[in-house]
Design an enzyme around this catalytic site. Structure first.
Site, short mmCIF file in Angstrom:
data_model
loop_
_atom_site.label_atom_id
_atom_site.label_comp_id
_atom_site.label_asym_id
_atom_site.label_seq_id
_atom_site.Cartn_x
_atom_site.Cartn_y
_atom_site.Cartn_z
NE ARG A 33 -1.96 -1.75 3.56
CZ ARG A 33 -2.39 -1.94 4.82
NH1 ARG A 33 -3.61 -1.56 5.16
NH2 ARG A 33 -1.61 -2.51 5.71
CE LYS A 93 0.90 -2.33 9.47
NZ LYS A 93 -0.29 -2.60 10.32
CE1 TYR A 100 -5.39 2.24 10.41
CE2 TYR A 100 -4.30 1.85 8.31
CZ TYR A 100 -5.47 2.05 9.03
OH TYR A 100 -6.68 2.08 8.41
CG HIS A 116 -1.86 -1.00 15.16
ND1 HIS A 116 -3.20 -1.06 15.52
CD2 HIS A 116 -1.82 -0.92 13.80
CE1 HIS A 116 -3.94 -1.03 14.41
NE2 HIS A 116 -3.13 -0.93 13.37
CD GLU A 130 -3.49 2.90 15.54
OE1 GLU A 130 -2.55 2.79 16.36
OE2 GLU A 130 -3.31 3.27 14.35
CG LEU A 176 -10.75 -1.99 18.15
CD1 LEU A 176 -9.24 -2.03 17.98
CD2 LEU A 176 -11.40 -1.16 17.05
CB VAL A 212 -8.70 -9.70 12.18
CG1 VAL A 212 -8.61 -8.35 11.47
CG2 VAL A 212 -9.16 -10.77 11.19
CB ILE A 218 -2.35 -10.26 14.97
CG1 ILE A 218 -0.95 -10.67 15.45
CG2 ILE A 218 -2.32 -9.68 13.56
CD1 ILE A 218 -0.95 -11.45 16.74
CG ASP A 219 -2.50 -4.59 12.90
OD1 ASP A 219 -1.34 -4.95 12.69
OD2 ASP A 219 -3.26 -4.19 12.02
CG ASN A 234 1.05 -6.37 6.39
OD1 ASN A 234 1.27 -7.51 6.76
ND2 ASN A 234 1.71 -5.83 5.37
CG MET A 235 -4.82 -10.10 7.61
SD MET A 235 -6.33 -10.70 8.41
CE MET A 235 -7.22 -11.39 7.01
#
Length: 369
Positions: A15, A75, A94, A96, A118, A240, A267, A269-270, A300-301
């Site tokens: 991305r 990221k 992002y 995290h 996020e 979340l 999902v 995992i971030d 990072n799916m």
């Protein structure tokens, strides 16, 4: 303002922070934009398109980190990037931080202003910059699980949907937000038997209105969740707590008691993952097996579908980028939702869930600003 767009260097991340249309808007407003060579290649965007929008194309990231007032990424900055950040600079991406002490400490030392996609909120308290990638990851999760259920990957050797008198796979989704709802939509469409476990009766009612009888929505505590895991062929972790580490809803003991060949797609995992057995993986080595359960924990799916993800993310971040380019500190003072995204400023943690997760002092962003 000088806005910098470096190429993403996280493994298998394709991305890019901004698309040419937003670059053109920035340039038309009198700002300068520097883009690293081939930054948009993975998302199908050429250097020529960025140049036509008014950006300057640079052959390396170092000048971008050295000169840019505002760095826009996708990221979290990796260690080599964090060493280049400096006081007076802003990074918008992002982050995290809750499960990532090393990154948090590096950002604190740098003095940079770090705004996390996020934790930015809208007037209704929702997370508008997390939502598009949550929807992408949610839609991907059942597809990934369907593939991993194949015998060749260590799965149970079953299809997600039914065939004649053979019943469908049982899919348990933990969480009913953007990820969970999107995952349920795809899993139902693939013919799976879907249960969504959530914390509140209000969310159960909301999901029931949305799905009707196609999905079984239940309000569940940890004990009930563990019981549901034992009968599931697939578990999708979609929990979340904004800015904070994900709660560990699945114990290692539960994993050991699950069906052999069951699949966990975490999902969450971030933010550290929702299972005690979850560890981050990458697209090139996406899975591992614990007690016969196939774990997919790619952090990072959405990077696997970079074209869709880039344009969906840019659509959400664009107004915030334009506002920040017109003045970071003024915008943060005036926009409470964007201020919620401020995680680090001037060597201080300014997001309470991050501070609590890392055991570090919290300072009110308004106090600093």
């Amino acid at each position: 303002m000088l806005v910098g767009i470096p190429r993403e260097i996280k493994p298998e991340e394709y991305r890019v922070g901004l698309v040419p249309a937003t670059v053109r808007e920035l340039v038309d407003r009198g700002h300068r934009v520097e883009v690293e060579k081939r930054a948009g290649e993975g998302a199908g965007i050429s250097d020529a398109e960025y140049a036509a929008a008014g950006a300057e194309i640079l052959g390396a990231p170092e000048p971008i980190f050295a000169r840019a007032d505002l760095i826009v990424k996708v990221k979290e900055p990796l260690a080599s990037e964090r060493r280049q950040l400096r006081r007076g600079q802003t990074i918008f991406t992002y982050l995290h931080l809750a499960p990532d002490r090393a990154q948090a400490e590096d950002l604190l030392r740098s003095g940079v202003t770090a705004i996390a996609y996020e934790t930015v909120t809208d007037t209704a308290g929702r997370l508008p910059l997390l939502a598009p990638m949550s929807k992408v990851a949610g839609r991907m999760a059942p597809q990934v699980a369907a593939n991993l259920l194949q015998h060749f990957y260590g799965g149970r050797g079953i299809l997600l949907g039914p065939i004649d008198r053979v019943p469908p796979a049982s899919v348990l989704i933990l969480g009913g937000g953007a990820v969970g709802t999107s995952a349920a939509e795809v899993a139902v469409g693939m013919g799976a038997d879907v249960t969504v476990a959530v914390r509140s009766a209000a969310t159960v009612e909301q999901l029931t209105r949305h799905f009707g009888e196609r999905v079984r929505a239940v309000a569940a505590d940890r004990r009930t969740i563990e019981e549901l895991c034992l009968t599931a062929d697939v578990v999708i972790g979609a929990v979340l707590v904004p800015g904070a580490a994900a709660p560990k809803l699945i114990s290692a003991k539960t994993i050991a008691a699950m069906k052999r060949g069951a699949v966990l797609v975490d999902v969450s995992i971030d933010q550290g993952g929702c299972s005690e057995t979850s560890q981050p993986t990458t697209h090139d080595r996406p899975i591992y097996v614990v007690d016969g359960v196939v774990h997919y924990c790619v952090a990072n799916m959405p990077g696997a579908v970079p074209c869709t993800s880039t344009f969906a993310l840019n659509d959400a971040t664009r107004p915030f980028v334009l506002a920040l380019a017109d003045g970071v500190l003024r915008t943060l003072r005036e926009d409470a939702g964007l201020r919620d995204g401020l995680n680090v400023h001037d060597g201080r943690i300014t997001c309470r869930p991050v501070a609590d997760a890392l055991g570090l002092p919290y300072v009110s962003p308004l106090e600093l600003l």
